[in-house]
Design an enzyme around this catalytic site. Structure first.
Site, PDB file in Angstrom:
ATOM      1  N   SER A 126       0.839  -1.198   0.000  1.00 51.04           N
ATOM      2  CA  SER A 126       0.000   0.000   0.000  1.00 51.04           C
ATOM      3  C   SER A 126       0.877   1.253   0.000  1.00 51.04           C
ATOM      4  O   SER A 126       1.999   1.244   0.526  1.00 51.04           O
ATOM      5  CB  SER A 126      -0.843  -0.029   1.275  1.00 51.04           C
ATOM      6  OG  SER A 126      -1.381   1.227   1.531  1.00 51.04           O
ATOM      7  N   TYR A 151      -2.128  -1.361  11.017  1.00 47.57           N
ATOM      8  CA  TYR A 151      -2.377  -1.867   9.659  1.00 47.57           C
ATOM      9  C   TYR A 151      -1.223  -1.480   8.724  1.00 47.57           C
ATOM     10  O   TYR A 151      -0.652  -2.327   8.033  1.00 47.57           O
ATOM     11  CB  TYR A 151      -3.701  -1.317   9.094  1.00 47.57           C
ATOM     12  CG  TYR A 151      -3.806  -1.524   7.594  1.00 47.57           C
ATOM     13  CD1 TYR A 151      -4.012  -2.798   7.071  1.00 47.57           C
ATOM     14  CD2 TYR A 151      -3.641  -0.462   6.692  1.00 47.57           C
ATOM     15  CE1 TYR A 151      -4.065  -3.001   5.692  1.00 47.57           C
ATOM     16  CE2 TYR A 151      -3.700  -0.661   5.325  1.00 47.57           C
ATOM     17  CZ  TYR A 151      -3.916  -1.935   4.826  1.00 47.57           C
ATOM     18  OH  TYR A 151      -3.956  -2.136   3.460  1.00 47.57           O
ATOM     19  N   LYS A 155       1.917  -3.818   6.570  1.00 46.94           N
ATOM     20  CA  LYS A 155       2.352  -3.785   5.162  1.00 46.94           C
ATOM     21  C   LYS A 155       3.870  -3.597   5.086  1.00 46.94           C
ATOM     22  O   LYS A 155       4.551  -4.228   4.285  1.00 46.94           O
ATOM     23  CB  LYS A 155       1.624  -2.669   4.396  1.00 46.94           C
ATOM     24  CG  LYS A 155       0.144  -2.927   4.231  1.00 46.94           C
ATOM     25  CD  LYS A 155      -0.132  -4.175   3.396  1.00 46.94           C
ATOM     26  CE  LYS A 155      -1.586  -4.571   3.396  1.00 46.94           C
ATOM     27  NZ  LYS A 155      -1.845  -5.914   2.872  1.00 46.94           N
TER      28      LYS A 155
HETATM   29  N1  LIG Z   1      -8.843  -1.433  -0.690  1.00 44.60           N
HETATM   30  C1  LIG Z   1      -7.836  -0.601  -0.461  1.00 44.60           C
HETATM   31  O1  LIG Z   1      -8.023   0.613  -0.374  1.00 44.60           O
HETATM   32  C2  LIG Z   1      -6.410  -1.133  -0.339  1.00 44.60           C
HETATM   33  C3  LIG Z   1      -5.325  -0.240  -0.473  1.00 44.60           C
HETATM   34  C4  LIG Z   1      -4.026  -0.733  -0.328  1.00 44.60           C
HETATM   35  C5  LIG Z   1      -3.822  -2.090  -0.061  1.00 44.60           C
HETATM   36  N2  LIG Z   1      -4.899  -2.924   0.064  1.00 44.60           N
HETATM   37  C6  LIG Z   1      -4.653  -4.347   0.357  1.00 44.60           C
HETATM   38  O2  LIG Z   1      -5.169  -5.130  -0.698  1.00 44.60           O
HETATM   39  C7  LIG Z   1      -5.634  -6.383  -0.207  1.00 44.60           C
HETATM   40  C8  LIG Z   1      -7.060  -6.597  -0.654  1.00 44.60           C
HETATM   41  O3  LIG Z   1      -7.862  -5.516  -0.216  1.00 44.60           O
HETATM   42  P1  LIG Z   1      -9.425  -5.441  -0.497  1.00 44.60           P
HETATM   43  O4  LIG Z   1      -9.799  -4.011  -0.534  1.00 44.60           O
HETATM   44  O5  LIG Z   1      -9.779  -6.314  -1.636  1.00 44.60           O
HETATM   45  O6  LIG Z   1      -9.965  -6.071   0.875  1.00 44.60           O
HETATM   46  P2  LIG Z   1     -11.172  -7.076   1.138  1.00 44.60           P
HETATM   47  O7  LIG Z   1     -11.398  -7.101   2.604  1.00 44.60           O
HETATM   48  O8  LIG Z   1     -12.325  -6.748   0.243  1.00 44.60           O
HETATM   49  O9  LIG Z   1     -10.549  -8.472   0.664  1.00 44.60           O
HETATM   50  C9  LIG Z   1      -9.719  -9.258   1.487  1.00 44.60           C
HETATM   51  C10 LIG Z   1     -10.249 -10.682   1.413  1.00 44.60           C
HETATM   52  O10 LIG Z   1      -9.393 -11.523   2.196  1.00 44.60           O
HETATM   53  C11 LIG Z   1     -10.199 -12.380   2.988  1.00 44.60           C
HETATM   54  N3  LIG Z   1      -9.378 -12.732   4.156  1.00 44.60           N
HETATM   55  C12 LIG Z   1      -8.907 -11.913   5.144  1.00 44.60           C
HETATM   56  N4  LIG Z   1      -8.156 -12.610   6.004  1.00 44.60           N
HETATM   57  C13 LIG Z   1      -8.123 -13.896   5.548  1.00 44.60           C
HETATM   58  C14 LIG Z   1      -7.493 -15.079   6.000  1.00 44.60           C
HETATM   59  N5  LIG Z   1      -6.747 -15.104   7.111  1.00 44.60           N
HETATM   60  N6  LIG Z   1      -7.669 -16.213   5.301  1.00 44.60           N
HETATM   61  C15 LIG Z   1      -8.434 -16.224   4.173  1.00 44.60           C
HETATM   62  N7  LIG Z   1      -9.045 -15.127   3.687  1.00 44.60           N
HETATM   63  C16 LIG Z   1      -8.889 -13.974   4.385  1.00 44.60           C
HETATM   64  C17 LIG Z   1     -11.471 -11.606   3.276  1.00 44.60           C
HETATM   65  O11 LIG Z   1     -12.577 -12.455   3.553  1.00 44.60           O
HETATM   66  C18 LIG Z   1     -11.660 -10.838   1.964  1.00 44.60           C
HETATM   67  O12 LIG Z   1     -12.432 -11.590   1.045  1.00 44.60           O
HETATM   68  C19 LIG Z   1      -5.444  -6.342   1.307  1.00 44.60           C
HETATM   69  O13 LIG Z   1      -4.217  -6.960   1.600  1.00 44.60           O
HETATM   70  C20 LIG Z   1      -5.367  -4.851   1.591  1.00 44.60           C
HETATM   71  O14 LIG Z   1      -4.637  -4.577   2.756  1.00 44.60           O
HETATM   72  C21 LIG Z   1      -6.186  -2.484  -0.079  1.00 44.60           C
END
Ligand SMILES: NC(=O)c1ccc[n+]([C@@H]2O[C@H](COP(=O)([O-])OP(=O)(O)OC[C@H]3O[C@@H](n4cnc5c(N)ncnc54)[C@H](O)[C@@H]3O)[C@@H](O)[C@H]2O)c1
Length: 353
Positions: A126, A151, A155
């Site tokens: 991120s 959080y 990362k």
């Molecule tokens: N959305 C944002 O703004 C953003 C920005 C930067 C980084 N990220 C990173 O991108 C990734 C995806 O983000 P997103 O927005 O799609 O989030 P999200 O919560 O929609 O998706 C994450 C998925 O992982 C699953 N999950 C969580 N822990 C788990 C585990 N221990 N075992 C199995 N499944 C698990 C959840 O059920 C969910 O379906 C994450 O790592 C997040 O930190 C997101």
């Protein structure tokens, strides 16, 4: 012969769009998700777009035995690791929950990749790793600043875990993609963002306000040192972000070196203010949004947007979709939630869980 890619967190927001992009690029996808922040019916949305139902294993990435079964059943050639918790505020209140989920899942994954000889890893990082950068647009040479939240720290530490493993000679080729602010939905409106409870992010809050689910949108801070006083972010269409993962995987599969670690910004290169996003949403969708200004939120940086040249040079990727498009797609998705009865499906899935 199709290559099999394991996508952890593949039913979440970015994961589900990436699964579609992978299938469209000819990869076979296997999903692991524990449904802690998503729903199994997302699979139907994926199949409605691509005609292909990915194999799905419901379970926890921290559960070594479960993950071992997946690795032993599937001939995995690459992993995209999305599974993590991502709510900044919640991570401040429950740091151990965040450190446990986000760090242990990566460690288990790396150990199993080593055990099963799986060489390619794309990791969800991120732009939070940069804090408030001194120079904008921020490029990958900017210093990593102390994280503002547990959080954000997960990362940073995850990037370090991968870097140290590669430095120690682990035969893995890994790219950390530093995402900026993903928004929007697939243009078909079959999949999109499905926040559970009150949204933490701007665009789902906007669409829920437009749909009458929330009475009013709050814009946090109007006294920042920016042209209109509101924060500036690099908003990237989630399908552009999804395609960046395919390019990242293609890149890793092309590399002859047995191990490598690198990190790349994935953003549009353009900054838009929060107020601009609200006004653009109103304009492209012909909707008036009730909004007010509220005090600054602790932890929000004033402005950040990417220099995305490295992604272009290294991966041959650049964002193609506009802010208008992302905000139109986000609204179509919000409407589909109602029309396709997805809100009812969410309630049913939550009641059954
Ligand atoms: N959305 C944002 O703004 C953003 C920005 C930067 C980084 N990220 C990173 O991108 C990734 C995806 O983000 P997103 O927005 O799609 O989030 P999200 O919560 O929609 O998706 C994450 C998925 O992982 C699953 N999950 C969580 N822990 C788990 C585990 N221990 N075992 C199995 N499944 C698990 C959840 O059920 C969910 O379906 C994450 O790592 C997040 O930190 C997101």
């Amino acid at each position: 012969m199709q290559k099999t890619i394991l996508v952890t967190g593949g039913l979440g927001f970015i994961g589900s769009h990436t699964v579609v992009a992978l299938q469209e690029a000819g990869y076979e996808v296997v999903i692991v998700d524990n449904l802690s922040n998503s729903f199994a019916f997302v699979l139907d949305g994926i199949r409605a777009i691509t005609g292909i139902l990915p194999r799905f294993y419901e379970g926890d990435c921290n559960d070594r035995d479960f993950m071992q079964q997946v690795f032993s059943k599937e001939k995995v050639e690459g992993v995209i690791h999305f599974a993590a918790y991502k709510a900044v505020g919640e991570s401040v209140a429950h740091p151990l929950k965040y450190y446990h989920n986000n760090l242990v899942s990566l460690i288990v994954l790396l150990e199993l990749m080593q055990q099963y000889g799986v060489a390619n890893l794309v990791f969800s990082s991120s732009c939070t790793v940069y804090g408030q950068p001194e120079h904008l647009p921020v490029d990958e040479s900017a210093p990593i600043l102390p994280a503002q939240s547990p959080y954000g720290n997960t990362k940073q530490v995850c990037e370090e875990i991968i870097r140290d493993s590669v430095q120690a000679g682990m035969p893995v080729k890994a790219l950390a993609l530093r995402y900026f602010n993903p928004i929007g939905a697939h243009p078909s409106a079959h999949i999109g963002e499905l926040p559970i409870g009150v949204p933490n992010n701007l665009v789902p809050y906007i669409t829920q306000t437009a749909a009458g689910i929330r009475p009013e949108l709050s814009i946090f801070g109007k006294d920042y040192n920016t042209p209109d006083g509101t924060c500036i972010r690099d908003f990237i269409h989630v399908m552009d972000l999804a395609e960046a993962h395919v390019k990242a995987l293609d890149y890793l599969l092309r590399q002859d070196a047995p191990s490598l670690y690198d990190y790349v910004n994935i953003g549009t290169g353009k900054g838009h203010s929060v107020l601009e996003v609200v006004q653009t949403f109103e304009q492209v969708n012909g909707i008036k949004l009730p909004y007010k200004f509220a005090p600054r939120r602790p932890g929000d940086v004033e402005q950040i947007y990417a220099k995305a040249d490295k992604a272009k040079q290294m991966l041959g990727w650049q964002a193609r979709r506009s802010l208008d498009e992302a905000l139109r797609d986000a609204w179509q998705w919000q409407k589909a939630l109602k029309e396709k009865g997805i809100l009812e499906k969410m309630q049913k899935a939550e009641a059954n869980s």
